[in-house]
Scaffold this motif. Structure first.
Motif, PDB file in Angstrom:
ATOM      1  N   GLU A 145       0.835  -1.191   0.000  1.00 64.24           N
ATOM      2  CA  GLU A 145       0.000   0.000   0.000  1.00 64.24           C
ATOM      3  C   GLU A 145       0.876   1.249   0.000  1.00 64.24           C
ATOM      4  OE1 GLU A 145      -2.134  -2.897   2.938  1.00 64.24           O
ATOM      5  OE2 GLU A 145      -0.079  -2.212   2.529  1.00 64.24           O
ATOM      6  N   SER A 146       0.359   2.298  -0.591  1.00 63.16           N
ATOM      7  CA  SER A 146       1.043   3.582  -0.590  1.00 63.16           C
ATOM      8  C   SER A 146       0.009   4.693  -0.662  1.00 63.16           C
ATOM      9  CB  SER A 146       2.018   3.692  -1.769  1.00 63.16           C
ATOM     10  OG  SER A 146       1.315   3.576  -2.993  1.00 63.16           O
ATOM     11  N   GLY A 147       0.453   5.907  -0.391  1.00 61.59           N
ATOM     12  CA  GLY A 147      -0.426   7.058  -0.530  1.00 61.59           C
ATOM     13  C   GLY A 147      -0.968   7.623   0.762  1.00 61.59           C
ATOM     14  N   GLY A 148      -0.684   6.966   1.872  1.00 65.02           N
ATOM     15  CA  GLY A 148      -1.157   7.493   3.139  1.00 65.02           C
ATOM     16  C   GLY A 148      -0.414   8.751   3.540  1.00 65.02           C
ATOM     17  N   GLY A 149      -0.917   9.392   4.596  1.00 61.03           N
ATOM     18  CA  GLY A 149      -0.261  10.607   5.069  1.00 61.03           C
ATOM     19  C   GLY A 149      -1.156  11.406   5.975  1.00 61.03           C
ATOM     20  N   LEU A 150      -0.747  12.646   6.188  1.00 63.21           N
ATOM     21  CA  LEU A 150      -1.479  13.572   7.048  1.00 63.21           C
ATOM     22  C   LEU A 150      -2.249  14.553   6.171  1.00 63.21           C
ATOM     23  CD1 LEU A 150      -2.038  14.817   9.867  1.00 63.21           C
ATOM     24  CD2 LEU A 150       0.053  16.179   9.536  1.00 63.21           C
ATOM     25  N   VAL A 151      -3.532  14.705   6.462  1.00 59.68           N
ATOM     26  CA  VAL A 151      -4.374  15.600   5.670  1.00 59.68           C
ATOM     27  C   VAL A 151      -5.340  16.306   6.606  1.00 59.68           C
ATOM     28  CG1 VAL A 151      -6.093  13.806   5.188  1.00 59.68           C
ATOM     29  CG2 VAL A 151      -5.839  15.726   3.607  1.00 59.68           C
ATOM     30  N   GLN A 152      -5.742  17.496   6.242  1.00 60.66           N
ATOM     31  CA  GLN A 152      -6.704  18.244   7.055  1.00 60.66           C
ATOM     32  C   GLN A 152      -8.133  17.771   6.778  1.00 60.66           C
ATOM     33  OE1 GLN A 152      -5.943  22.395   6.218  1.00 60.66           O
ATOM     34  NE2 GLN A 152      -4.563  22.550   7.981  1.00 60.66           N
ATOM     35  N   THR A 153      -8.990  18.029   7.738  1.00 64.18           N
ATOM     36  CA  THR A 153     -10.411  17.703   7.571  1.00 64.18           C
ATOM     37  C   THR A 153     -10.937  18.322   6.285  1.00 64.18           C
ATOM     38  OG1 THR A 153     -10.760  17.559   9.956  1.00 64.18           O
ATOM     39  CG2 THR A 153     -12.691  17.934   8.586  1.00 64.18           C
ATOM     40  N   GLY A 154     -11.654  17.508   5.540  1.00 71.90           N
ATOM     41  CA  GLY A 154     -12.190  17.953   4.260  1.00 71.90           C
ATOM     42  C   GLY A 154     -11.284  17.682   3.081  1.00 71.90           C
ATOM     43  N   SER A 156      -8.364  15.338   0.759  1.00 78.02           N
ATOM     44  CA  SER A 156      -8.431  14.093  -0.009  1.00 78.02           C
ATOM     45  C   SER A 156      -7.087  13.368   0.003  1.00 78.02           C
ATOM     46  CB  SER A 156      -8.824  14.374  -1.465  1.00 78.02           C
ATOM     47  OG  SER A 156     -10.099  14.975  -1.551  1.00 78.02           O
ATOM     48  N   LEU A 157      -7.164  12.074  -0.140  1.00 74.22           N
ATOM     49  CA  LEU A 157      -5.991  11.240  -0.330  1.00 74.22           C
ATOM     50  C   LEU A 157      -6.356  10.120  -1.297  1.00 74.22           C
ATOM     51  CD1 LEU A 157      -4.468  10.679   3.240  1.00 74.22           C
ATOM     52  CD2 LEU A 157      -3.415  11.935   1.358  1.00 74.22           C
ATOM     53  N   ASN A 197     -12.246  11.218  -0.386  1.00 74.62           N
ATOM     54  CA  ASN A 197     -12.560  12.643  -0.362  1.00 74.62           C
ATOM     55  C   ASN A 197     -13.321  13.003   0.908  1.00 74.62           C
ATOM     56  OD1 ASN A 197     -11.464  12.847  -2.993  1.00 74.62           O
ATOM     57  ND2 ASN A 197     -13.446  12.387  -3.921  1.00 74.62           N
ATOM     58  N   SER A 198     -13.383  14.289   1.187  1.00 74.32           N
ATOM     59  CA  SER A 198     -14.122  14.804   2.351  1.00 74.32           C
ATOM     60  C   SER A 198     -13.747  14.045   3.618  1.00 74.32           C
ATOM     61  CB  SER A 198     -15.629  14.696   2.100  1.00 74.32           C
ATOM     62  OG  SER A 198     -16.011  15.411   0.948  1.00 74.32           O
ATOM     63  N   LEU A 199     -12.474  13.907   3.840  1.00 72.18           N
ATOM     64  CA  LEU A 199     -11.998  13.146   4.985  1.00 72.18           C
ATOM     65  C   LEU A 199     -12.310  13.849   6.289  1.00 72.18           C
ATOM     66  CD1 LEU A 199      -8.642  12.016   3.402  1.00 72.18           C
ATOM     67  CD2 LEU A 199     -10.415  10.470   4.250  1.00 72.18           C
ATOM     68  N   ASN A 200     -12.574  13.065   7.317  1.00 69.67           N
ATOM     69  CA  ASN A 200     -12.795  13.597   8.656  1.00 69.67           C
ATOM     70  C   ASN A 200     -12.014  12.770   9.662  1.00 69.67           C
ATOM     71  OD1 ASN A 200     -14.538  11.347   9.629  1.00 69.67           O
ATOM     72  ND2 ASN A 200     -15.897  12.081   7.996  1.00 69.67           N
TER      73      ASN A 200
END
Length: 129
Positions: free
Chosen positions: A6-15, A17-18, A84-87
């Motif tokens: 797996e790849s593509g993970g990380g830190l993202v702000q609310t709202g 996308s990854l 998308n629209s991550l929370n």
């Protein structure tokens, strides 16, 4: 043997996308199905999404419907999960899982971790507010 990475993970702000990717190699067989699962700290591993060999059948857990999209490229042996629209509730380690020699499975079976033959090592997704 089959290897899943797996790849593509990380830190993202609310709202935000990854896009996660799962690359399969080795003896995957003529056909295989793939599921994505996730596990948050202190919680059990839960089903997220599934895709059949042809890509025509997909399943999602209710909490991600309309936000996540699973897709695959059989020529490249990859399965992606667009998120998308991550929370904050999406924060977890995400795993892809593969079942060989299978074209598709039922909704009920797709959700069972025991059904899958191989698992990746996981990728961390952290959603911050």
């Amino acid at each position: 043997q089959v290897q899943l990475v797996e790849s593509g993970g990380g830190l993202v702000q609310t709202g935000g996308s990854l896009r996660l990717s799962c690359a399969a190699s080795g003896r995957t067989g003529i056909s295989y199905v793939v599921g994505w699962f996730r596990q948050a700290p202190g919680k059990e591993r839960e089903f997220v999404a599934y895709i059949s060999w042809s890509g025509a059948t997909t399943y999602y857990t209710d909490s991600v419907k309309g936000r996540f999209t699973i897709s695959r490229d059989n020529a490249k042996n990859t399965v992606d999960l667009q998120m998308n629209s991550l929370n904050s509730e999406d924060t977890a380690v995400y795993y892809c899982a593969l079942k060989t020699q299978t074209l598709r499975v039922s909704w009920a079976d797709s959700r069972r971790p025991q059904m899958y033959d191989y698992w990746g090592q996981g990728t961390q997704v952290t959603v911050s507010s």
